[in-house]
Design a protein around this motif. Structure first.
Motif, PDB file in Angstrom:
ATOM      1  N   ASP A 207       0.831  -1.210   0.000  1.00  0.00           N
ATOM      2  CA  ASP A 207       0.000   0.000   0.000  1.00  0.00           C
ATOM      3  C   ASP A 207       0.865   1.258   0.000  1.00  0.00           C
ATOM      4  O   ASP A 207       0.567   2.235  -0.700  1.00  0.00           O
ATOM      5  CB  ASP A 207      -0.932   0.000   1.211  1.00  0.00           C
ATOM      6  N   CYS A 208       1.934   1.244   0.789  1.00  0.00           N
ATOM      7  CA  CYS A 208       2.814   2.411   0.853  1.00  0.00           C
ATOM      8  C   CYS A 208       3.553   2.630  -0.468  1.00  0.00           C
ATOM      9  O   CYS A 208       3.833   3.771  -0.847  1.00  0.00           O
ATOM     10  CB  CYS A 208       3.814   2.265   1.998  1.00  0.00           C
ATOM     11  N   GLU A 209       3.856   1.542  -1.163  1.00  0.00           N
ATOM     12  CA  GLU A 209       4.509   1.669  -2.467  1.00  0.00           C
ATOM     13  C   GLU A 209       3.601   2.397  -3.456  1.00  0.00           C
ATOM     14  O   GLU A 209       4.065   3.226  -4.249  1.00  0.00           O
ATOM     15  CB  GLU A 209       4.899   0.291  -3.003  1.00  0.00           C
ATOM     16  N   LEU A 210       2.309   2.075  -3.423  1.00  0.00           N
ATOM     17  CA  LEU A 210       1.374   2.790  -4.286  1.00  0.00           C
ATOM     18  C   LEU A 210       1.338   4.272  -3.937  1.00  0.00           C
ATOM     19  O   LEU A 210       1.427   5.137  -4.823  1.00  0.00           O
ATOM     20  CB  LEU A 210      -0.035   2.205  -4.159  1.00  0.00           C
ATOM     21  N   GLU A 212       3.526   6.046  -2.404  1.00  0.00           N
ATOM     22  CA  GLU A 212       4.803   6.669  -2.751  1.00  0.00           C
ATOM     23  C   GLU A 212       4.864   6.982  -4.245  1.00  0.00           C
ATOM     24  O   GLU A 212       5.287   8.066  -4.653  1.00  0.00           O
ATOM     25  CB  GLU A 212       5.945   5.730  -2.346  1.00  0.00           C
ATOM     26  N   ASP A 213       4.441   6.016  -5.077  1.00  0.00           N
ATOM     27  CA  ASP A 213       4.438   6.216  -6.531  1.00  0.00           C
ATOM     28  C   ASP A 213       3.511   7.356  -6.942  1.00  0.00           C
ATOM     29  O   ASP A 213       3.775   8.058  -7.922  1.00  0.00           O
ATOM     30  CB  ASP A 213       4.014   4.929  -7.245  1.00  0.00           C
ATOM     31  N   GLU A 214       2.415   7.518  -6.184  1.00  0.00           N
ATOM     32  CA  GLU A 214       1.451   8.569  -6.498  1.00  0.00           C
ATOM     33  C   GLU A 214       1.823   9.904  -5.858  1.00  0.00           C
ATOM     34  O   GLU A 214       1.104  10.898  -6.014  1.00  0.00           O
ATOM     35  CB  GLU A 214       0.050   8.155  -6.028  1.00  0.00           C
ATOM     36  N   GLY A 215       2.938   9.918  -5.118  1.00  0.00           N
ATOM     37  CA  GLY A 215       3.392  11.164  -4.494  1.00  0.00           C
ATOM     38  C   GLY A 215       2.576  11.575  -3.286  1.00  0.00           C
ATOM     39  O   GLY A 215       2.487  12.758  -2.949  1.00  0.00           O
ATOM     40  N   ILE A 216       1.975  10.582  -2.593  1.00  0.00           N
ATOM     41  CA  ILE A 216       1.108  10.851  -1.448  1.00  0.00           C
ATOM     42  C   ILE A 216       1.886  10.700  -0.147  1.00  0.00           C
ATOM     43  O   ILE A 216       2.688   9.775   0.012  1.00  0.00           O
ATOM     44  CB  ILE A 216      -0.101   9.891  -1.436  1.00  0.00           C
ATOM     45  N   MET A 217       1.629  11.606   0.789  1.00  0.00           N
ATOM     46  CA  MET A 217       2.239  11.528   2.115  1.00  0.00           C
ATOM     47  C   MET A 217       1.236  12.027   3.141  1.00  0.00           C
ATOM     48  O   MET A 217       0.084  12.309   2.820  1.00  0.00           O
ATOM     49  CB  MET A 217       3.543  12.346   2.173  1.00  0.00           C
ATOM     50  N   ASP A 218       1.641  12.071   4.384  1.00  0.00           N
ATOM     51  CA  ASP A 218       0.811  12.583   5.489  1.00  0.00           C
ATOM     52  C   ASP A 218      -0.421  11.732   5.764  1.00  0.00           C
ATOM     53  O   ASP A 218      -1.389  12.194   6.360  1.00  0.00           O
ATOM     54  CB  ASP A 218       0.379  14.029   5.221  1.00  0.00           C
ATOM     55  N   TYR A 219      -0.407  10.477   5.348  1.00  0.00           N
ATOM     56  CA  TYR A 219      -1.505   9.560   5.662  1.00  0.00           C
ATOM     57  C   TYR A 219      -1.321   8.987   7.055  1.00  0.00           C
ATOM     58  O   TYR A 219      -0.272   9.162   7.693  1.00  0.00           O
ATOM     59  CB  TYR A 219      -1.610   8.446   4.621  1.00  0.00           C
ATOM     60  N   THR A 396      10.900  13.893  13.203  1.00  0.00           N
ATOM     61  CA  THR A 396       9.736  13.973  14.082  1.00  0.00           C
ATOM     62  C   THR A 396       8.559  14.694  13.447  1.00  0.00           C
ATOM     63  O   THR A 396       7.495  14.786  14.061  1.00  0.00           O
ATOM     64  CB  THR A 396      10.107  14.699  15.392  1.00  0.00           C
ATOM     65  N   ILE A 397       8.722  15.232  12.236  1.00  0.00           N
ATOM     66  CA  ILE A 397       7.635  15.959  11.599  1.00  0.00           C
ATOM     67  C   ILE A 397       6.998  15.113  10.505  1.00  0.00           C
ATOM     68  O   ILE A 397       7.626  14.210   9.946  1.00  0.00           O
ATOM     69  CB  ILE A 397       8.125  17.308  11.012  1.00  0.00           C
ATOM     70  N   SER A 398       5.740  15.390  10.203  1.00  0.00           N
ATOM     71  CA  SER A 398       5.016  14.592   9.215  1.00  0.00           C
ATOM     72  C   SER A 398       5.193  15.109   7.794  1.00  0.00           C
ATOM     73  O   SER A 398       4.987  14.360   6.833  1.00  0.00           O
ATOM     74  CB  SER A 398       3.521  14.546   9.562  1.00  0.00           C
ATOM     75  N   ALA A 399       5.553  16.384   7.641  1.00  0.00           N
ATOM     76  CA  ALA A 399       5.700  16.970   6.304  1.00  0.00           C
ATOM     77  C   ALA A 399       7.076  16.642   5.730  1.00  0.00           C
ATOM     78  O   ALA A 399       8.020  17.428   5.826  1.00  0.00           O
ATOM     79  CB  ALA A 399       5.495  18.489   6.370  1.00  0.00           C
ATOM     80  N   VAL A 400       7.199  15.454   5.151  1.00  0.00           N
ATOM     81  CA  VAL A 400       8.445  15.015   4.535  1.00  0.00           C
ATOM     82  C   VAL A 400       8.141  14.412   3.169  1.00  0.00           C
ATOM     83  O   VAL A 400       6.986  14.146   2.828  1.00  0.00           O
ATOM     84  CB  VAL A 400       9.183  13.975   5.414  1.00  0.00           C
ATOM     85  N   HIS A 401       9.163  14.185   2.391  1.00  0.00           N
ATOM     86  CA  HIS A 401       9.025  13.622   1.042  1.00  0.00           C
ATOM     87  C   HIS A 401       8.302  12.266   1.106  1.00  0.00           C
ATOM     88  O   HIS A 401       8.521  11.490   2.051  1.00  0.00           O
ATOM     89  CB  HIS A 401      10.405  13.445   0.403  1.00  0.00           C
ATOM     90  N   PRO A 402       7.433  11.964   0.110  1.00  0.00           N
ATOM     91  CA  PRO A 402       6.671  10.698   0.127  1.00  0.00           C
ATOM     92  C   PRO A 402       7.526   9.451   0.309  1.00  0.00           C
ATOM     93  O   PRO A 402       7.099   8.507   0.980  1.00  0.00           O
ATOM     94  CB  PRO A 402       5.983  10.705  -1.239  1.00  0.00           C
TER      95      PRO A 402
END
Length: 425
Positions: A207-210, A212-219, A396-402
């Motif tokens: 699921d995380c690979e998908l 990551e490929d879609e450029g999604i983060m902060d889930y 420690t922060i959530s806003a990072v690269h996918p």
């Protein structure tokens, strides 16, 4: 099995309809209230395919989602608000930004292929993306998702976990009287069957690979914790099923339930009650019931004890993982929870020690899924990353690269779900 692809043309397609409050509801509205709205569906064909895959009747979906309650809550809600529908709490509605709706639509082709291929996915199901605009008013965007935390089952605790610590404790959100806790509030490690853990980590990786490929983060990982033998109240109001001085294989959890247990930090009293089998085993029920009346059930020992379609528990927890095409993999995972001291960092324990003093253990049922899968690493999040990384460690922060987010999220899941090698329980 071949599957229909969602094309770029499908993604761009929209449908508009004019809707209004029912005449019955209008009678109770203040004079001058806007009663008519423009309802817009985004990529209707694509989301119809998702609904069909999940056995959601489209006509029933529209009837449940497009009603007075939804119109009222959406017209007064803010971005980030989410709510369940009173008459059909299979669906969770969340108000989004326009940019987040765009992300959902852009990832829909790949998302649909993924959930079709991996029926055990932990990703929350997105059933529809819509907007609602009062005549002469401001448009509100929202998504309709699957409700991971079933309302017919009482949850002792509910967590929204990202695997980061910064800003993950102060702001509490309530959904239908359930307080959503965050990472720093988590004080448990969970021990599950080794096969279950292997499958959980494997599916999380896929699921995380998908994402990551879609450029999604902060889930987030939405995790519901139900302690066997409890009726209401948090785990702080319960007596552990067993502790470090008790043989794990010889415990009857019902013997540890008192008629009334007073919470040490509150004046509330938790009463024991006769378990209702339907509260844990009912797969089809969508009736709204009072959370306080819900009580978990003992696990049935054969298929005749359980309604059709529900998961059957036997002595060993591996029973629920035999069907590789199950769409409810994250639902009702049996395990054991060990309370972790506030001074003990998550992930610092890679095994269990039942011989130490004062440990608290609980027999639990876990409900989990990956939610909030509509945030890309765009300009807003890049600026947030730059700002927060100056003040705090980027770990420690959530806003990072996918890619970084995906790796950290998988590590976090592997650290809080540990293999339970004790088969005597």
């Amino acid at each position: 099995m071949s599957t229909r692809e969602i094309t770029a043309k499908d993604v761009k397609a929209t449908e508009k309809n004019r809707v209004r409050y029912s005449s019955k509801h209008i009678k109770h509205l203040p004079p001058g209230t806007i009663t008519e709205f423009v309802w817009k569906d985004y990529c209707p064909l694509g989301f119809r395919l998702v609904q069909e895959l999940e056995d959601i009747n489209h006509a029933e979906y529209l009837k449940s989602v497009c009603n007075d309650e939804t119109l009222r809550k959406l017209s007064t809600g803010k971005v980030g608000n989410m709510f369940l529908l009173c008459k059909d709490d299979r669906f969770l509605i969340k108000i989004l930004r326009k940019s987040e709706i765009k992300v959902i639509l852009e990832m829909l082709p790949g998302y649909y292929q993924h959930i079709h291929k991996y029926r055990s996915t932990l990703l929350s199901k997105n059933y529809g993306a819509h907007s609602l605009k009062p005549l002469g008013g401001v448009k509100t965007y929202f998504v309709v998702m699957s409700n991971i935390l079933q309302s017919d089952v009482f949850m002792n605790k509910v967590y929204d976990l990202k695997g980061s610590s910064q800003g993950r404790t102060n702001k509490k959100i309530k959904v239908r009287d359930k307080t959503i806790l965050k990472d720093i509030d988590l004080d448990f490690h969970f021990y599950v069957d080794s096969l279950a853990r292997h499958r959980l980590l494997k599916q999380t990786k896929l699921d995380c690979e998908l994402l990551e490929d879609e450029g999604i983060m902060d889930y987030s990982l939405m995790l519901g914790l139900q302690v066997k033998g409890s009726c209401q109240g948090s785990t702080d109001e319960l007596i552990p099923v067993y502790d470090s001085f008790t043989s794990l294989g010889s415990v009857d959890s019902s013997k540890f339930m008192k008629t009334a247990t007073n919470s040490p930090d509150s004046s509330s009293t938790m009463y024991s009650c006769t378990p209702s089998r339907d509260s844990i085993d009912s797969e089809e029920s969508v009736n709204v019931q009072s959370v306080a009346s819900m009580c978990p059930s003992p696990a049935p020992t054969n298929a005749s004890d359980s309604p059709q379609g529900s998961i059957v528990y036997k002595t060993t927890p591996t029973n629920i993982f035999q069907n590789s095409s199950s769409t409810n993999f994250g639902m009702r995972i049996p395990g054991r929870a060990r309370r972790v001291g506030r001074g003990e960092s998550l992930g610092s324990v890679v095994g269990k020690n039942v011989k130490g003093g004062g440990e608290e253990w609980y027999d639990v049922i876990l409900y989990l899924g990956i939610i909030d899968i509509f945030q890309d690493y765009g300009v807003r999040k890049r600026i947030e990353h730059c700002y927060k990384s100056i003040q705090h460690s980027s770990k420690t922060i959530s806003a990072v690269h996918p890619k970084i987010y995906s790796s950290r999220f998988q590590d976090f899941v592997s650290q809080i779900f540990l293999p339970d090698d004790d088969t005597s329980n």
